[in-house]
Design an enzyme around this catalytic site. Structure first.
Site, PDB file in Angstrom:
ATOM      1  CB  ALA A  14      -0.890   0.296   1.447  1.00 13.92           C
ATOM      2  CB  THR A  18       0.476   6.252   0.419  1.00 11.71           C
ATOM      3  OG1 THR A  18       1.753   6.861   0.480  1.00 11.71           O
ATOM      4  CG2 THR A  18       0.174   5.574   1.286  1.00 11.71           C
ATOM      5  CB  ILE A  93      -5.980  -3.838  -4.711  1.00 15.16           C
ATOM      6  CG1 ILE A  93      -7.149  -3.409  -3.516  1.00 15.16           C
ATOM      7  CG2 ILE A  93      -5.999  -5.212  -3.722  1.00 15.16           C
ATOM      8  CD1 ILE A  93      -7.841  -2.511  -2.235  1.00 15.16           C
ATOM      9  CG  HIS A 111      -3.744  -9.244  -1.094  1.00 13.71           C
ATOM     10  ND1 HIS A 111      -2.747  -8.987   0.081  1.00 13.71           N
ATOM     11  CD2 HIS A 111      -3.327 -10.755  -0.966  1.00 13.71           C
ATOM     12  CE1 HIS A 111      -2.138  -9.071   0.589  1.00 13.71           C
ATOM     13  NE2 HIS A 111      -2.194 -10.145  -0.076  1.00 13.71           N
ATOM     14  CB  CYS A 119     -20.605 -13.714 -10.261  1.00 10.63           C
ATOM     15  SG  CYS A 119     -21.135 -15.247  -9.568  1.00 10.63           S
ATOM     16  CB  CYS A 147     -24.756 -18.305 -12.012  1.00 13.72           C
ATOM     17  SG  CYS A 147     -23.914 -17.590 -10.637  1.00 13.72           S
ATOM     18  CB  SER A 185       5.126  -4.146   1.530  1.00 16.51           C
ATOM     19  OG  SER A 185       4.262  -5.194   2.564  1.00 16.51           O
ATOM     20  CB  ILE A 228       8.341   4.553  -2.468  1.00 15.88           C
ATOM     21  CG1 ILE A 228       8.553   3.407  -1.539  1.00 15.88           C
ATOM     22  CG2 ILE A 228       8.291   3.867  -3.945  1.00 15.88           C
ATOM     23  CD1 ILE A 228       6.678   2.858  -0.800  1.00 15.88           C
TER      24      ILE A 228
HETATM   25  P1  NAD Z   1       0.601  -1.761   5.028  1.00  7.15           P
HETATM   26  O1  NAD Z   1      -0.543  -0.574   5.056  1.00  7.15           O
HETATM   27  O2  NAD Z   1       0.709  -2.489   6.108  1.00  7.15           O
HETATM   28  O3  NAD Z   1       1.809  -0.578   4.927  1.00  7.15           O
HETATM   29  C1  NAD Z   1       2.102  -0.395   4.142  1.00  7.15           C
HETATM   30  C2  NAD Z   1       3.924   0.345   4.572  1.00  7.15           C
HETATM   31  O4  NAD Z   1       4.427   1.435   3.458  1.00  7.15           O
HETATM   32  C3  NAD Z   1       3.973   1.467   6.064  1.00  7.15           C
HETATM   33  O5  NAD Z   1       5.411   0.523   6.563  1.00  7.15           O
HETATM   34  C4  NAD Z   1       4.441   2.464   5.959  1.00  7.15           C
HETATM   35  O6  NAD Z   1       5.039   3.545   6.545  1.00  7.15           O
HETATM   36  C5  NAD Z   1       4.701   2.635   4.172  1.00  7.15           C
HETATM   37  N1  NAD Z   1       4.744   3.959   3.229  1.00  7.15           N
HETATM   38  C6  NAD Z   1       3.994   4.842   3.207  1.00  7.15           C
HETATM   39  N2  NAD Z   1       4.184   5.584   2.724  1.00  7.15           N
HETATM   40  C7  NAD Z   1       4.858   5.738   2.294  1.00  7.15           C
HETATM   41  C8  NAD Z   1       5.827   6.160   1.254  1.00  7.15           C
HETATM   42  N3  NAD Z   1       5.291   7.102   0.497  1.00  7.15           N
HETATM   43  N4  NAD Z   1       7.437   5.567   0.831  1.00  7.15           N
HETATM   44  C9  NAD Z   1       7.962   4.802   2.032  1.00  7.15           C
HETATM   45  N5  NAD Z   1       7.114   4.237   2.094  1.00  7.15           N
HETATM   46  C10 NAD Z   1       5.449   4.149   2.573  1.00  7.15           C
HETATM   47  O7  NAD Z   1       0.325  -2.147   3.553  1.00  7.15           O
HETATM   48  P2  NAD Z   1       0.314  -3.907   2.628  1.00  7.15           P
HETATM   49  O8  NAD Z   1       2.448  -4.043   3.307  1.00  7.15           O
HETATM   50  O9  NAD Z   1       0.495  -3.547   1.925  1.00  7.15           O
HETATM   51  O10 NAD Z   1      -0.508  -4.320   3.912  1.00  7.15           O
HETATM   52  C11 NAD Z   1      -2.437  -3.876   3.259  1.00  7.15           C
HETATM   53  C12 NAD Z   1      -2.733  -5.178   2.814  1.00  7.15           C
HETATM   54  O11 NAD Z   1      -4.048  -4.080   2.005  1.00  7.15           O
HETATM   55  C13 NAD Z   1      -2.506  -5.432   0.992  1.00  7.15           C
HETATM   56  O12 NAD Z   1      -2.440  -6.582   2.052  1.00  7.15           O
HETATM   57  C14 NAD Z   1      -3.096  -4.220   0.562  1.00  7.15           C
HETATM   58  O13 NAD Z   1      -3.694  -5.616  -0.126  1.00  7.15           O
HETATM   59  C15 NAD Z   1      -3.917  -3.350   1.311  1.00  7.15           C
HETATM   60  N6  NAD Z   1      -4.556  -2.597   0.978  1.00  7.15           N
HETATM   61  C16 NAD Z   1      -3.906  -2.013  -0.403  1.00  7.15           C
HETATM   62  C17 NAD Z   1      -3.832  -0.603  -0.366  1.00  7.15           C
HETATM   63  C18 NAD Z   1      -4.099  -0.279  -2.330  1.00  7.15           C
HETATM   64  O14 NAD Z   1      -4.160  -0.447  -2.779  1.00  7.15           O
HETATM   65  N7  NAD Z   1      -3.382   1.054  -2.649  1.00  7.15           N
HETATM   66  C19 NAD Z   1      -4.381   0.232   0.001  1.00  7.15           C
HETATM   67  C20 NAD Z   1      -4.622   0.379   1.267  1.00  7.15           C
HETATM   68  C21 NAD Z   1      -4.148  -0.956   1.961  1.00  7.15           C
HETATM   69 ZN    ZN Z   2     -22.693 -16.048 -11.109  1.00  4.61          ZN
END
Ligand code: NAD
Ligand code: ZN
Length: 240
Positions: A14, A18, A93, A111, A119, A147, A185, A228
């Site tokens: 995620a 951000t 996602i 994910h 469905c 279905c 992550s 990042i």
């Molecule tokens: P997490 O929220 O657990 O961890 C995100 C990490 O990224 C944190 O440790 C944070 O410090 C770091 N971070 C945030 N912004 C940053 C930046 N700009 N630069 C550097 N580091 C940064 O996320 P995860 O490990 O992906 O687990 C969360 C679950 O939630 C995943 O399985 C995912 O499927 C889902 N999710 C997805 C989204 C999306 O698709 N964008 C958003 C929220 C949650």
């Molecule tokens: Zn169906």
């Protein structure tokens, strides 16, 4: 390390999104501090939970349908274009890796994807717009037109089986890679969080870029606690 690498794999969470304006889960103020996630079992067994899940998802539709890839996604897409990176394994996602130009077959979604629905019984795809229209008229999501099954975003919820094909492809790519780059992550959600360790065991170098410490910093060859977008753009510039 990127320069020396011939087959790198990028693994994202995620945190890479951000900077596009999508909140992550575990940062302060992240999604979980507001709402506990809805388990798969509750979604399947309770009409009220399905309503709540869709209410939350549709409340985010204006964001999901307009977000754009950021400097981090674009740097990764450039590394793929140059042939440095073979695959992008993502827990996200939001479809932003595909939107940034990474060919779909090189993105492995662990994910699923929230930009469309499916469905649960027959797998028929449904777009979000008609689900929203139905929800707004009837107060419930529609059932599958094919279905009659339950319609859910094409994501993997807690308690739901992992997608077998994606898991197998991710394993294969990880083992074949010589550099494993984790971007944004916290590395706490398993089985996804098992991939960095698998990469290390297969002999790859492990790099983690994350603003805060992660669960696996101690096994990494390099940890960068910074944003990042700026880090990956700098890495790209240094690569020449
Ligand atoms: P997490 O929220 O657990 O961890 C995100 C990490 O990224 C944190 O440790 C944070 O410090 C770091 N971070 C945030 N912004 C940053 C930046 N700009 N630069 C550097 N580091 C940064 O996320 P995860 O490990 O992906 O687990 C969360 C679950 O939630 C995943 O399985 C995912 O499927 C889902 N999710 C997805 C989204 C999306 O698709 N964008 C958003 C929220 C949650
Ligand atoms: Zn169906």
């Amino acid at each position: 390390m990127l320069r020396a690498s011939e087959r790198a794999v990028v693994f994202t969470g995620a945190g890479i999104s951000t900077e596009s304006g999508i909140p992550d889960f575990r940062s302060p103020g992240g999604l979980w501090t507001q709402n506990a996630p809805i388990d798969f079992e509750d979604f399947v067994s309770s009409r009220e939970m399905r309503r709540e899940a869709w209410r939350r998802r549709l409340a985010m539709e204006d964001m999901f349908s307009t977000v754009q890839p950021n400097a981090g996604h674009l740097a990764v897409a450039e590394l793929v274009r140059r042939g440095k990176v073979s695959h992008v394994i993502t827990q996200n996602i939001d479809n932003l890796h595909q939107d940034s130009g990474v060919p779909g077959e090189q993105v492995i979604e662990l994910h699923g994807n929230t930009r469309y629905a499916k469905c649960l019984d027959c797998g028929e795809r449904m777009e979000i717009a008609p689900v929203r229209a139905h929800f707004e008229t009837h107060g419930d999501p529609p059932d599958c037109a094919m279905c009659g099954g339950l319609v859910k975003t094409a994501t993997i919820s807690f308690g739901q089986a992992m997608p077998e094909e994606a898991m197998a492809r991710a394993q294969e790519a990880t083992i074949a890679g010589d550099l494993f780059l984790v971007l944004g992550s916290s590395l706490v959600v398993y089985p996804a969080a098992g991939f960095p360790r698998l990469a290390k065991r297969a002999g790859a170098k492990l790099v983690i870029v994350n603003r805060e410490p992660t669960e696996q910093d101690e096994i990494a060859d390099l940890v960068i606690h910074a944003g990042i977008g700026e880090t990956m753009q700098a890495a790209l510039a240094a690569l020449g």
